[in-house]
Design a protein around this motif. Sequence first.
Motif, PDB file in Angstrom:
ATOM      1  N   ILE A 102     -25.516 -65.792  -4.783  1.00 51.03           N
ATOM      2  CA  ILE A 102     -25.572 -64.403  -5.268  1.00 51.03           C
ATOM      3  C   ILE A 102     -24.386 -64.163  -6.188  1.00 51.03           C
ATOM      4  N   ILE A 127     -28.043 -55.654  -0.605  1.00 53.26           N
ATOM      5  CA  ILE A 127     -28.708 -56.801   0.014  1.00 53.26           C
ATOM      6  C   ILE A 127     -29.876 -56.236   0.808  1.00 53.26           C
ATOM      7  N   LYS A 169     -30.327 -60.436   6.036  1.00 57.38           N
ATOM      8  CA  LYS A 169     -29.431 -59.523   5.301  1.00 57.38           C
ATOM      9  C   LYS A 169     -28.039 -59.484   5.944  1.00 57.38           C
ATOM     10  N   VAL A 220     -25.722 -62.355   5.257  1.00 60.94           N
ATOM     11  CA  VAL A 220     -24.997 -62.364   3.983  1.00 60.94           C
ATOM     12  C   VAL A 220     -23.654 -61.658   4.141  1.00 60.94           C
ATOM     13  N   TRP A 262     -20.737 -53.997  -0.842  1.00 58.96           N
ATOM     14  CA  TRP A 262     -21.913 -54.750  -0.423  1.00 58.96           C
ATOM     15  C   TRP A 262     -22.627 -53.939   0.654  1.00 58.96           C
ATOM     16  N   GLU A 321     -26.101 -53.296   3.043  1.00 54.72           N
ATOM     17  CA  GLU A 321     -27.291 -53.871   3.667  1.00 54.72           C
ATOM     18  C   GLU A 321     -28.353 -52.768   3.791  1.00 54.72           C
ATOM     19  N   VAL A 331     -30.503 -57.486  -4.348  1.00 52.97           N
ATOM     20  CA  VAL A 331     -30.784 -58.869  -3.952  1.00 52.97           C
ATOM     21  C   VAL A 331     -31.695 -58.815  -2.728  1.00 52.97           C
ATOM     22  N   ILE A 355     -33.573 -60.600   0.332  1.00 51.93           N
ATOM     23  CA  ILE A 355     -33.489 -61.787   1.186  1.00 51.93           C
ATOM     24  C   ILE A 355     -34.787 -61.896   1.987  1.00 51.93           C
ATOM     25  N   VAL A 358     -32.899 -66.034  -1.290  1.00 56.29           N
ATOM     26  CA  VAL A 358     -33.070 -64.986  -2.288  1.00 56.29           C
ATOM     27  C   VAL A 358     -34.479 -65.094  -2.855  1.00 56.29           C
TER      28      VAL A 358
END
Length: 437
Positions: free
Chosen positions: A19, A28, A36, A39, A406, A408, A418, A420, A425
């Motif tokens: 990523i 994410i 998720k 990550v 970041w 989730e 992104v 998942i 990905v």
Amino acid sequence: MKIIELTAENVKRLKAVAIRPDGNLVEISGRNGQGKSSVLDAIWWALAGSSHIQAVPIRKGETEARIRLDLGELKVIRTFKKREDETFTTSIVVESQEGARFPSPQRMLDSLLGELSFDPLAFSRMDGRQQLEALKRFVPGVDFAAIEKANKADFDRRTDVNRQAKALRAQAAGIGVPAGAPAERIDETALVEEMERAGEHNADLERRKARLEQAGRDIAIIRTDANRERTLAQDLREKAEAAEARAKSQDEAADDLQRKLDQAPALPEVIDTSAVRRQIDEARKKNRAVDLREQRAAVEARAREAEETSSGLTKAIEDRTAAKREAIAKAALPVSGIAFGEDEILLNGVPFEQASSAEQLRTSVAIAIAANPKLRVIRVQDGSLLDDEAMAILAEMADAADCQVWVEVVQSGRSTAVVIEDGQVRGAVAVSAQAAE
């Protein structure tokens, strides 16, 4: 310093992801159970010490896992290997931009790492005391725990001292001192000695009187004996001379004793001790009153001492509290209008929990950003709880502070999100992410 690229292989639910964040808000997304959280955990595990890593960091069925973070100036690589007993080993390498390795990688990261584990949403859901504890880190030089411990110790001691002072005051009040009690103690010794002398005089007088009475009785007996001897002399002529001599001797003894009796001085008058006894009783009564007064004064002195100790403890508590407030007032808190309450934090003078959702979010995010001054990265779990307005606030604050957030989420309408799926990905973003690698 922010994350330029994250790659992770076989970490928790992840198979292999790469990523490269596009913008400061990194979403994410994906269904639950797809990876998720793995990550966000991979970011934290790559940077924090091994004590923060969960018990099973390696994907089920695999024996090794790897996390690589490109931070621009630094590159961090953490690897995991499974043992036969299902536990694991982990190692970390930190390289500079030029490829030089740091000899103490974790120590270097600890100096860089702020509070990456600080989750703004989790902060907003904390109770007042927990939020207060989190905010204390922004007040350097103040040992809140030591202050609270010292204040609690003084408070408990003050409670005991006040209880003791109250008991002493009650004890003093219960000591009844008669009205008109003399200020000075009366010396009973002289009166008792006078009483003893009078008693000895009277006892000697009684003894002398008894002796005089006995002398009188002795005279009568002697006289009787003499008459009997004379009678015997008449009847016993043969013994007349001897008897007469004895009678004469007895007469002489009687005459001598009579002379002594006649010459004896008159007996003195008996001393009346009742007056002295009354004086002694009165002195003892007054001295008991003096004893009570002195006893009450001693108890009152102890009560005053306890009250002075209590006042000193109160001042110590107040001084420490004032010093703490002064330090808090001088501290550079991360949000304007935020302050310390007794058991909670305040925002613009009201409890934090009474602020609007937007105010709470802005405050929580600002604190998280301030907690990570070097590594400009924060994590937000449960981002699905944020509505569009909250996500917009999060993006706005991330850009304003140039901080990477970041988040989730389950679903996202952003093209940069992104996705998942099954530990990888997915979709167009996956293609661009792999191409970028």
